[in-house]
Every structure is written in C-alpha cells, then in structure tokens.
Design a protein around this motif. Structure first.
Motif, PDB file in Angstrom:
ATOM      1  N   ALA A 123      41.397  58.044  35.657  1.00 34.09           N
ATOM      2  CA  ALA A 123      41.982  56.901  36.787  1.00 34.09           C
ATOM      3  C   ALA A 123      42.922  57.420  36.172  1.00 34.09           C
ATOM      4  O   ALA A 123      43.909  55.972  36.133  1.00 34.09           O
TER       5      ALA A 123
ATOM      6  N   ALA B 187      43.226  57.586  41.043  1.00 34.18           N
ATOM      7  CA  ALA B 187      42.936  56.439  41.652  1.00 34.18           C
ATOM      8  C   ALA B 187      43.693  56.643  42.602  1.00 34.18           C
ATOM      9  O   ALA B 187      42.806  55.656  44.358  1.00 34.18           O
TER      10      ALA B 187
ATOM     11  N   ALA C  81      39.811  58.200  45.269  1.00 34.48           N
ATOM     12  CA  ALA C  81      39.169  57.201  45.060  1.00 34.48           C
ATOM     13  C   ALA C  81      39.831  56.407  46.217  1.00 34.48           C
ATOM     14  O   ALA C  81      38.698  55.918  47.128  1.00 34.48           O
TER      15      ALA C  81
ATOM     16  N   VAL D 260      34.516  56.595  39.303  1.00 34.68           N
ATOM     17  CA  VAL D 260      35.561  56.946  38.758  1.00 34.68           C
ATOM     18  C   VAL D 260      35.629  56.790  37.715  1.00 34.68           C
ATOM     19  O   VAL D 260      35.433  55.415  37.465  1.00 34.68           O
TER      20      VAL D 260
ATOM     21  N   ASP E 274      36.772  57.454  33.711  1.00 37.98           N
ATOM     22  CA  ASP E 274      37.840  57.330  32.180  1.00 37.98           C
ATOM     23  C   ASP E 274      37.755  56.985  31.573  1.00 37.98           C
ATOM     24  O   ASP E 274      37.048  56.189  30.918  1.00 37.98           O
TER      25      ASP E 274
ATOM     26  N   ILE F 199      43.158  52.527  33.144  1.00 34.62           N
ATOM     27  CA  ILE F 199      43.787  53.283  34.198  1.00 34.62           C
ATOM     28  C   ILE F 199      45.569  53.609  34.192  1.00 34.62           C
ATOM     29  O   ILE F 199      46.220  52.644  33.338  1.00 34.62           O
TER      30      ILE F 199
ATOM     31  N   THR G 165      48.778  52.714  39.831  1.00 36.97           N
ATOM     32  CA  THR G 165      47.787  52.832  39.848  1.00 36.97           C
ATOM     33  C   THR G 165      46.801  51.715  39.760  1.00 36.97           C
ATOM     34  O   THR G 165      45.915  51.900  40.187  1.00 36.97           O
TER      35      THR G 165
ATOM     36  N   ILE H 239      43.723  51.263  41.975  1.00 42.13           N
ATOM     37  CA  ILE H 239      42.031  51.882  41.479  1.00 42.13           C
ATOM     38  C   ILE H 239      41.301  50.011  42.179  1.00 42.13           C
ATOM     39  O   ILE H 239      40.408  50.072  42.589  1.00 42.13           O
TER      40      ILE H 239
ATOM     41  N   LEU I 137      33.907  51.838  38.876  1.00 44.31           N
ATOM     42  CA  LEU I 137      34.382  52.474  37.663  1.00 44.31           C
ATOM     43  C   LEU I 137      34.046  52.402  36.472  1.00 44.31           C
ATOM     44  O   LEU I 137      33.109  51.174  36.562  1.00 44.31           O
TER      45      LEU I 137
ATOM     46  N   ALA J  93      34.825  52.177  32.785  1.00 48.11           N
ATOM     47  CA  ALA J  93      36.429  52.926  32.025  1.00 48.11           C
ATOM     48  C   ALA J  93      35.478  52.884  30.647  1.00 48.11           C
ATOM     49  O   ALA J  93      34.727  52.129  30.464  1.00 48.11           O
TER      50      ALA J  93
END
Ligand SMILES: Cc1cc2nc3c(=O)[nH]c(=O)nc-3n(C[C@H](O)[C@H](O)[C@H](O)COP(=O)(O)OP(=O)(O)OC[C@H]3O[C@@H](n4cnc5c(N)ncnc54)[C@H](O)[C@@H]3O)c2cc1C
Length: 377
Positions: free
Chosen positions: A13, A18, A21, A33, A35, A39, A153, A157, A167, A169
C-alpha cells in the motif's frame, strides 16, 4: 481473513499499490490490499513527490506524461493535505555545455506538446534570486508540480476502501502464487489475480525479478517562504540518475507549500541499511549550496532515507509475470513512482480487464527482462 476470495489482491500500500486498488475498484473488481506497515510507509513516505515529466527514453516520457495528465484530472478532488502545487520545474544549466542539453530537452518537449520556456541567465536570476549568479540558463516546465506523497496515498486508499476495497493493514505477506496470498500468521487470501506492488521488496515475493534497492537521502529545512519558487534540478541530475556503479549526488531542491524545502538527492546501490550516511549527506548538502549559496544560513530539521526499486533498463515492470498466470507486477519505478503511479494503475487495470491502453504497454511488460530460469514456476 482466512480464505477470503477476491478478484485482485494487491501486496503493498505504497502509492503504486494504492493507485492500483483505486483503479481496480472503480472497474468493479473485488479488491484486497495488504501491507505490513503504515500506508505509504515504504519509499512513498520517503519521497519528494515531484510530479515530473522525464525524457530519458520515449517510454519513460510516455508514462510520466500520461500520468501527469491523470494527476491534473484528479487534482480538483485532492484534499488540501495532499498539497498539490503546480510550481513547475526549472532544469538549471550551470554552463554552456549543459545549455546544449537544455536545447535538446526543449526540442523534445516541444515536439511532444509539453509547454516549456527557455530561460536566459538573467531570467534565472529574476525567477530564482537565491540561485548562484552566473548560471548559463535553464528550462522551465510549468506543468510539473509537487505533492505530499503519504497523504496522496492515504487519499487513494481511502477512496478505494469507500468503494469496497478491503484493507489488510499490519499483515505481512510471506508468499504469493497460484492464486494465493499467504500471510505470515498462516491465514491466506484467494484471488484470481495477485499484484506484487511491494516496491524495493518485490523480489522477495517473486524471485527472478531484477529489481535492486537504490538508497536515497532527503533533508527538510525549516520554513523559508519564497526562498525558491520552483523545483530546481541541475542538468547533471540525469548523470546521477544514470550512474550505476558509484554513489552519486545531485542538486534537486523542492519548495513545499508551507515554506519548507526538501533537499535531495542521492543514489546508492548496495547500501541496505536505513541509517543516514553522514558522508553522503555532506556531499548532498555541499552540492545544494553550490547552487543555492544562502542555504548555508538555513536550518535543516530532519533527514531520512528511502529505497527506490531500480530495474536494469530504468523502466518499471507493469503487467503479467510469465512464470505464474495469477501474478502481475507493478514495481520497479525507481525515482518516478509518485509521478507515474496513476498511469501505472491504468495500464495494469487495462491488462487485468483485457482493455486496450491509452499508451503502448510493451515497454513496461515484465516479460522483457524476466529471467525465467530463476523464476519460481
Ligand atoms: C529519496 C527519494 C526521493 C524520491 N522522490 C521522488 C519524486 O520526487 N517523485 C517520484 O515520482 N518518485 C520519487 N521517489 C521514488 C518513489 O518514492 C517510489 O518510486 C515510489 O514511492 C514507489 O512506490 P511503491 O508503492 O511502488 O513502493 P513503496 O512505497 O515502497 O511501497 C511498497 C509497500 O509494500 C509493502 N510491503 C513490502 N513487502 C511486503 C510484504 N512482504 N508484506 C506486506 N507488505 C509488504 C511495504 O510495507 C510498502 O508499504 C523517491 C524515492 C526516494 C527514496
């Protein structure tokens, strides 16, 4: 998270992941996504955010110009914290030899319908009074701009998530392939298509990609509104960007909207540690002061490093990975990933959805440099 199924799972991401996506959800795909970090915490968080058109090669020009037009289209929707500023670039020619390069660049940009303005020595002094006197001239590219990459970014996102992207994360991907994204906590995602957008770390997930870490340093100053008014780059920057065997520095300074200045730039292969290298910093700041002597009286408040993802032919890898039909690459953007992120996302989504693209995709296809004998089948 276990065995959730998506059309596209994007690893990374940063700004490239981003943008991919956001583009994919807009085309109606079910998108995840993943990561491991915050982000935009990779190279994206370390970058200058120069939205520049570059003409190292016709393919580089096509991608950066296309992307810049997409940034211009998106600009009215960007929130203030993205700090988009169309300040323009001035390529500074220190002497008559560099002026020859200015003339070549002017001819190329003009042929390609990019507005530019040739600057004399006195034009430079008027536009940028803090530049050292006696420079030969320069080239102003007024449609270039700058933005703040972490917020750009986050914006992309957030837009993707509002439109349905999921997402993940703080999740580390340990393996990708055959339609599976394996996470280090032993859960997995299934996806018809997996996009490796892990930047400088992309080879760890797809072996056989020739992407190397290229370390860069940046310094940010205190606030000095009006000290410079354009992104200022020496023509010698291109030599620095091309140097492959040695560490290099070049004068590249950016005005931020709040009056701070970002001072770059350096390039190093084979430097894997994140720490700031005092010798590289010294050389970088010395170079900047050669062009802007009054920088010596300003205060720097922070310095950091980041890792560009460099390919041998200086073009990114965008598209299918021949060794695994479920894997696509969106990586290898070196020093132009912020600038070219939106075009990358368009070209990638075009390939995922079988549409033709606005520019030729062939120069960026991973098949051009895939060393298949080393790749994971
Ligand atoms: C000093 C410096 C200045 C720069 N200035 C500019 C500029 O002015 N203009 C410009 O266009 N470009 C610039 N660049 C280049 C730009 O920063 C990059 O090209 C761009 O950020 C690449 O974005 P990315 O999304 O591909 O990679 P990244 O931002 O590095 O994102 C990759 C993401 O993948 C994640 N990831 C990696 N491995 C895994 C894993 N196994 N599991 C889960 N997540 C993983 C990381 O956490 C990271 O968030 C600069 C770079 C540097 C270092």
């Amino acid at each position: 998270m276990s065995n959730a199924t998506y059309d596209v799972a994007i690893v990374g991401a940063g700004i490239v992941g981003a943008a991919c996506a956001y583009e994919c959800v807009q085309r109606g795909m079910r998108v995840a996504v993943v990561d491991r970090d915050v982000i935009g915490g990779g190279a994206t968080g370390a970058a200058m955010g120069h939205i520049v058109v570059m003409d190292d090669s016709d393919a580089q020009f096509a991608l950066t110009r296309y992307s810049q037009t997409l940034w211009h289209e998106l600009r009215p929707e960007l929130p203030p914290e993205v700090e988009y500023d169309q300040c323009g670039t001035i390529w500074v020619a220190a002497d008559e030899t560099e002026m020859t390069e200015v003339l070549r660049k002017r001819a190329y940009y003009t042929r390609s319908a990019v507005p530019v303005e040739l600057l004399s020595s006195s034009d430079l002094e008027r536009l940028e009074p803090n530049l050292r006197k006696g420079m030969a001239g320069g080239l102003l590219v007024p449609q270039d701009g700058v933005l703040y990459p972490p917020c750009a970014t986050r914006f992309l996102i957030d837009r993707a998530v509002v439109k349905g992207a999921v997402l993940h994360a703080g999740a580390t991907v340990s393996r990708i392939g055959n339609g599976k994204v394996q996470l280090s906590d032993s859960t997995s995602l299934s996806a018809a298509m997996i996009v490796n957008a892990a930047g400088a770390w992309s080879p760890a997930l797809t072996s056989g990609i020739d992407v190397k870490k290229r370390k860069g340093h940046l310094v940010i100053t205190d606030r000095y509104p009006g000290f410079i008014r354009h992104q200022l780059i020496e023509l010698g920057y291109l030599k620095s960007a091309h140097a492959v065997s040695s560490d290099s520095v070049a004068f590249n300074v950016q005005p931020r909207k709040n009056g701070q200045m970002l001072i770059g730039s350096s390039r190093q292969f084979g430097a894997e540690h994140k720490e700031v290298d005092p010798e590289i910093m010294r050389r970088m700041l010395h170079r900047a002061q050669e062009y802007l002597p009054a920088l010596a009286d300003t205060s720097a408040i922070r310095a950091w490093t980041g890792f560009r993802a460099a390919t041998p032919d200086k073009l990114p890898l965008i598209g299918a990975w021949p060794a695994d039909p479920s894997i696509y690459l969106a990586t290898g953007h070196e020093g132009l990933g912020i600038a070219s992120s939106l075009a990358t996302a368009r070209l990638l989504a075009d390939q995922l959805t079988g549409r033709s693209s606005a520019i030729a995709i062939e120069p960026y296809l991973p098949s051009r440099i895939a060393s298949l004998e080393h790749a994971n089948a």
